[in-house]
Design a protein around this motif. Structure first.
Motif, mmCIF file in Angstrom:
data_model
loop_
_atom_site.group_PDB
_atom_site.id
_atom_site.type_symbol
_atom_site.label_atom_id
_atom_site.label_comp_id
_atom_site.label_asym_id
_atom_site.label_seq_id
_atom_site.Cartn_x
_atom_site.Cartn_y
_atom_site.Cartn_z
ATOM 1 N N ILE A 1 -0.438 5.957 5.298
ATOM 2 C CA ILE A 1 -1.307 4.838 4.934
ATOM 3 C C ILE A 1 -1.494 3.908 6.121
ATOM 4 O O ILE A 1 -2.603 3.471 6.426
ATOM 5 C CB ILE A 1 -0.708 4.086 3.726
ATOM 6 N N PRO B 1 -1.653 12.777 -2.387
ATOM 7 C CA PRO B 1 -2.020 12.795 -0.955
ATOM 8 C C PRO B 1 -3.403 13.390 -0.754
ATOM 9 O O PRO B 1 -3.771 14.413 -1.336
ATOM 10 C CB PRO B 1 -0.922 13.669 -0.331
ATOM 11 N N LYS C 1 -5.903 3.332 2.770
ATOM 12 C CA LYS C 1 -5.981 3.290 4.231
ATOM 13 C C LYS C 1 -7.084 2.333 4.695
ATOM 14 O O LYS C 1 -6.907 1.577 5.656
ATOM 15 C CB LYS C 1 -6.255 4.693 4.774
ATOM 16 N N THR D 1 3.347 8.619 3.979
ATOM 17 C CA THR D 1 2.059 8.888 3.359
ATOM 18 C C THR D 1 0.897 8.750 4.335
ATOM 19 O O THR D 1 -0.216 9.123 4.000
ATOM 20 C CB THR D 1 1.845 7.933 2.185
ATOM 21 N N ALA E 1 0.839 4.099 -2.827
ATOM 22 C CA ALA E 1 0.637 5.517 -2.523
ATOM 23 C C ALA E 1 1.748 6.377 -3.102
ATOM 24 O O ALA E 1 1.542 7.578 -3.323
ATOM 25 C CB ALA E 1 0.548 5.717 -1.009
ATOM 26 N N THR F 1 0.821 -1.213 0.000
ATOM 27 C CA THR F 1 0.000 0.000 0.000
ATOM 28 C C THR F 1 0.855 1.263 0.000
ATOM 29 O O THR F 1 0.508 2.262 -0.647
ATOM 30 C CB THR F 1 -0.929 -0.006 1.221
ATOM 31 N N VAL G 1 -1.566 8.752 -7.469
ATOM 32 C CA VAL G 1 -2.239 8.652 -6.164
ATOM 33 C C VAL G 1 -1.741 9.826 -5.320
ATOM 34 O O VAL G 1 -0.765 9.725 -4.579
ATOM 35 C CB VAL G 1 -1.936 7.301 -5.489
ATOM 36 N N GLU H 1 -8.218 7.811 -3.688
ATOM 37 C CA GLU H 1 -7.450 6.565 -3.835
ATOM 38 C C GLU H 1 -6.602 6.292 -2.595
ATOM 39 O O GLU H 1 -6.498 5.147 -2.150
ATOM 40 C CB GLU H 1 -6.541 6.664 -5.069
ATOM 41 N N GLN H 2 -6.032 7.336 -2.019
ATOM 42 C CA GLN H 2 -5.242 7.134 -0.810
ATOM 43 C C GLN H 2 -6.121 6.726 0.366
ATOM 44 O O GLN H 2 -5.718 5.892 1.193
ATOM 45 C CB GLN H 2 -4.459 8.402 -0.489
#
Length: 999
Positions: free
Chosen positions: A742, A656, A665, A740, A649, A645, A654, A660-661
């Protein structure tokens, strides 16, 4: 001899027949002719093969240049331009050497060299100064100007001196020439008195050819020639009437011409034919490249020599362009084509048609290879093979195509990855379900077998842990699940790695970096394909997002959805273009992979039975799997998922904070929550099975404990560590790429779920320990049943017996109680505090309330088991003391008793038995048990003495002797409470004394 000497001087261009040194001016002479002796040159000329008609050829042009260092043009005409000359400004003695030092190729380019030579008509002063004197200063240029002026003055002075010194000769020569001309013109005229000079009739070496005589042809045979004029002298005069002095020799020349035609006519016709053949041969030799280019292109295609193919194609195109230009020039000038031009145009046209057919077929093959290149790109580890698509794209761009090969390759790559993701996941999920059904329909592992695998947590090596954590079918399914997800999410060798590679290549094309090594085609015709349009860039970004979302959806459905019901796709024939499934990468260390999927089409595996098991709603959890194998493999899977993941990201589309981000998550959070739910359920079941860990074998380093507490601590620690890795994905969070957001910390409900399950597991394990202590355990198991599902290492360990190991008689309830009490004390003082500290450190929480509850439960269980063990001894001691003191034989028969009563020995003998039992079973419990029994003995004495109303002095002495004997014998186990009760015994004895004794 005189003629030979003159020939030698002319041949070597010298004036002295006996020179002492070679003339310097001859060093720069024409080098086009070899400097060899005349005789050797004659022999060399005869030795060479030549035409049979060379006797007819003239050598009039075979003369040396009169100017030293002069050059010849391409057609052999000499000029006065020298090959090299000194600098006119006096800077250097060689202009060519100065230009060569500056990197100009003046040796190969004659036109460029002539622009720097003063003797050439194409001399360019500006170019000369900018190159030869580019670094000259103003002072040096002024000095050069002065040098040039002096040189011009010197040459002018020399010329002036020459004219002045030879002026009289020039005048005499002019007079002589005029007199000779007048005499020859007036020859034969009557007014002339003087006799004219004779004129040499020798023909000039450069006279006209005998076939061209004033434009007249040869007369027919038998026709009489015209008679000469009567005046023989006048016919030689240089007048028009006498045909300028040739009238007298005209008739002999015509006769000679007739004879020559008769003799040399056939030879001259053969020479014409030879010239024609030579012309044809020269044309063929000139067109040799046209004939060879088609074969060369075919050979390059067979050998896949793309670089040479492009060169040959460019050469063929150049031939075709030259022929086209020739035809265009002829059309533009309205002039007919010559026979060689027609021949060249026809050959070039046929060659170009053949080359075009070959190139078109080759382009189709390259297009097919480019679009079908995707299947082998990711499987190859060779870097050169992975870059073959750039070679194919470069070949198409070099040859020239209408469609953009870069865009076609990117689209085909996107379609390939999309189909491969769908087909790979579908195939993997069906294979997992097939193996899952087989495990579910198999016999459930026995509790004893489950306990053996739970002991795998005590293994030190990670390889041993992986092999011992669960049964072979379960571990095989775990490996299949992990390998299937690895084939999807792995950056190295997985589909995610291919998606990342696709986007990196697409980004390189979008930025224009990859196009730097690509050709622009012929005349820049492929330059338009080097830049992707804005719409194409958006489509590529959208395609990358679709691939990422497709991976995310498939993985999320695997964790969130229940097991699939339809497995018919596994029985369908696999298409030829279906990508490789994960089966090729799931070779299990426990069984061969082909055995797992050896399916019988007539009897497919039935659906999993519905028994209400917790694992029935989880597709990623093998049936009957324990918590140890669960946390081990799910920890690896969550690490894989977390890294995947984060890599997703980091793909630039993708962004921030984008949807999609957030989906990524949600994928991590959903998979983590589902994994924790099923692990807690399995953990609860394993806690109930912990009672099977008790084999009543003493621990090697602590003989008062069994191995059960260590096994339990290892299991709990293993599960906690595994859950911590799953919940926090610590191996990923600590990496540098986790910027990121995630992977987020777990929510409070997950932490609360773990806290509850941790306490529950302790309760269930303690309950199992109490059950083991109170109820006898049947250790007689069928060895065939017990060995099923065990590895070779486990079976060997089970069959080996340590001769130094003490075994316990499990049928003895007291021994079980003592060992259980000792185990509980170890849990209360060491193991539980360690587990609590580990939980608090792993999950950053405080178990204040839970610890209080746990210790209360441990205390209750300890008291319960202690009372269960000590109560029979208490009752017996109470009976012995009560019966002994209430016996009629208790009062002493003498006034001063010296011996204790028999009941004291009987009670102490019982204590000796208890001491022996406790010290040999759980020595650490001896002080606690004997101290408690001492307190009970003193209490029993107090109660027994209260049963008597009066004591005389002898009885008091006897009672004191009995009490002190107990106290002194058990003095090392004395407690404050025992001392207090002893004091009460003495008070009671004092209260029952006779009045006479008090007085």
């Amino acid at each position: 001899m005189a003629n030979d000497g003159r020939l030698i001087l002319n041949h070597y261009n010298i004036s002295n027949p006996f020179p002492t040194e070679w003339p310097a001016e001859n060093d720069d002479s024409d080098t086009s002719e070899p400097d060899i002796p005349l005789k050797a040159a004659t022999q060399l000329a005869h030795s060479k093969s030549r035409s049979r008609y060379t006797v007819l050829e003239r050598n009039g042009g075979d003369r040396r240049s009169l100017v030293p260092g002069s050059e010849k043009t391409r057609d052999g005409v000499e000029n006065l331009v020298q090959r090299d000359e000194p600098d006119p400004l006096g800077a250097t003695d060689s202009v060519v050497r100065a230009l060569r030092q500056k990197g100009l190729s003046v040796d190969d380019d004659q036109r460029l060299r002539n622009r720097f030579l003063l003797s050439s008509t194409t001399f360019t002063p500006t170019l000369y100064l900018s190159q030869v004197h580019s670094a000259a200063s103003t002072q040096s240029l002024l000095q050069g100007l002065e040098y040039l002026s002096q040189s011009i003055d010197q040459k002018s002075a020399s010329l002036k001196v020459l004219v002045e010194s030879n002026f009289e000769r020039f005048v005499r020569a002019k007079s002589t020439i005029d007199n000779v001309y007048t005499e020859m013109r007036n020859q034969g005229n009557e007014p002339q008195i003087e006799k004219p000079r004779t004129h040499s009739r020798h023909a000039s070496r450069n006279s006209t050819h005998f076939r061209n005589i004033s434009g007249q042809g040869l007369p027919a045979p038998g026709v009489a020639f015209q008679k000469a004029p009567p005046n023989d002298k006048k016919k030689h005069a240089l007048t028009k009437e006498s045909e300028y002095g040739v009238q007298g020799i005209k008739v002999p020349l015509i006769e000679v011409a007739v004879k020559a035609e008769e003799v040399w006519g056939p030879a001259l016709g053969g020479r014409d034919r030879e010239q024609n053949l030579r012309m044809i041969l020269g044309s063929i030799e000139k067109s040799q490249g046209v004939f060879e280019v088609g074969v060369a292109i075919s050979d390059c295609i067979k050998r896949k020599d793309y670089d040479k193919l492009v060169k040959e194609y460019s050469r063929a195109r150049r031939y075709a362009d030259d022929a086209r230009k020739t035809a265009d020039v002829a059309i533009h000038n309205s002039s007919p084509l010559t026979e060689p031009q027609v021949h060249q145009i026809v050959l070039s046209g046929r060659m170009w048609l053949q080359v075009e057919d070959q190139i078109d077929a080759f382009k189709r093959e390259v297009w097919r290879n480019l679009t079908s290149f995707q299947a082998n790109l990711a499987m190859s580890t060779d870097r050169s093979h992975q870059e073959d698509h750039m070679t194919l794209i470069g070949v198409l761009l070099e040859l020239g195509v209408e469609d953009n090969p870069i865009w076609v390759w990117l689209l085909s790559r996107y379609d390939y990855l999309k189909n491969k993701i769908n087909s790979t996941f579908a195939r993997s999920r069906v294979e997992i379900e097939v193996l899952r059904r087989r495990v579910a329909n198999a016999e459930k592992p026995s509790p004893y077998l489950s306990a053996i695998h739970l002991k795998g947590a005590t293994r030190q090596s990670s390889e041993d842990v992986a092999k011992q954590l669960d049964t072979k079918p379960v571990l095989e399914l775990w490996n299949l699940i992990y390998q299937s997800l690895s084939n999807l999410l792995s950056v190295q060798g997985g589909l995610l790695g291919e998606v990342i590679d696709f986007w990196s290549r697409a980004q390189s094309f979008i930025d224009g970096n990859a196009q730097r090594v690509l050709p622009t085609g012929i005349d820049g015709s492929s330059r338009k394909h080097h830049r992707l349009s804005s719409d194409g860039t958006r489509d590529l970004q959208k395609g990358a997002l679709e691939l990422v979302d497709l991976l995310r959806e498939n993985v999320f459905s695997f964790f969130a959805d229940p097991p699939i019901e339809d497995i018919s796709s596994l029985y369908s024939p696999v298409p030829a273009d279906t990508p490789n499934t994960p089966r090729s990468a799931t070779i299990s260390p426990f069984s061969q992979p082909e055995h797992r999927f050896r399916l019988d089409l007539l009897s497919p595996p039935p659906p999993s039975p519905k028994r209400g098991e917790y694992w029935e709603e989880f597709a990623f959890w093998p049936p009957y799997a324990n918590s140890l194998s669960g946390v081990y493999y799910l920890g690896k899977i969550m690490d894989l998922l977390g890294i995947a993941t984060i890599e997703m990201a980091f793909i630039s589309p993708v962004s921030p904070g984008s949807p999609e981000q957030e989906k990524l998550k949600h994928l991590v959070g959903g998979a983590r929550e589902r994994s924790l739910r099923v692990i807690c359920a399995a953990w609860s079941g394993d806690a109930e099975k912990c009672k099977m860990l008790e084999d009543w074998t003493r621990k090697s380093d602590q003989s008062d404990l069994t191995r059960m507490p260590a096994h339990f601590a290892a299991i709990e620690s293993f599960v906690l560590s595994g859950i911590q890795k799953i919940v926090y994905i610590s191996n990923v969070v600590n990496t540098q790429k986790n910027t990121t957001g995630i992977v987020t910390p777990p929510p409070n409900k997950l932490v609360q779920m773990m806290r509850t399950q941790f306490v529950t597991s302790l309760y269930k394990a303690l309950a199992g320990m109490v059950e083991n202590a109170e109820k006898p355990v049947n250790l007689d198991r069928d060895p065939w049943t017990a060995d099923q599902g065990l590895s070779i290492d486990q079976q060997s360990q089970r069959g080996s017996v340590d001769p130094n190991r003490d075994t316990i008689d499990t049928s003895n309830r007291n021994l079980r109680m003592l060992l259980t009490l000792s185990n509980l004390k170890a849990l209360q003082t060491e193991i539980v505090p360690q587990l609590v500290s580990q939980f608090e450190a792993d999950f950053s929480v405080k178990l204040t309330d839970e610890c209080k509850t746990i210790y209360d439960v441990l205390g209750q269980i300890d008291r319960r088991l202690f009372q269960s063990y000590i109560r029979p001894t208490e009752e017996r001691l109470s009976t012995i003391i009560r019966n002994g003191i209430s016996s009629p034989k208790w009062p002493p028969t003498t006034e001063r008793p010296t011996e204790v009563r028999p009941y004291v020995y009987e009670g102490l003998l019982l204590l000796v038995y208890i001491h022996t039992e406790v010290s040999t079973t759980a020595a650490t419990l001896t002080p606690q048990i004997l101290s408690y029994l001492l307190e009970h003995i003193v209490s029993s004495l107090l109660q027994a003495f209260k049963m008597r109303s009066k004591y005389n002095l002898a009885s008091m002495m006897q009672a004191t002797l009995d009490v002190e004997f107990f106290a002194q014998t058990l003095s090392q186990y004395n407690t404050d409470r025992a001392s207090e009760i002893t004091s009460q015994v003495y008070l009671e004895l004092d209260r029952g004394n006779d009045s006479d004794l008090k007085n």
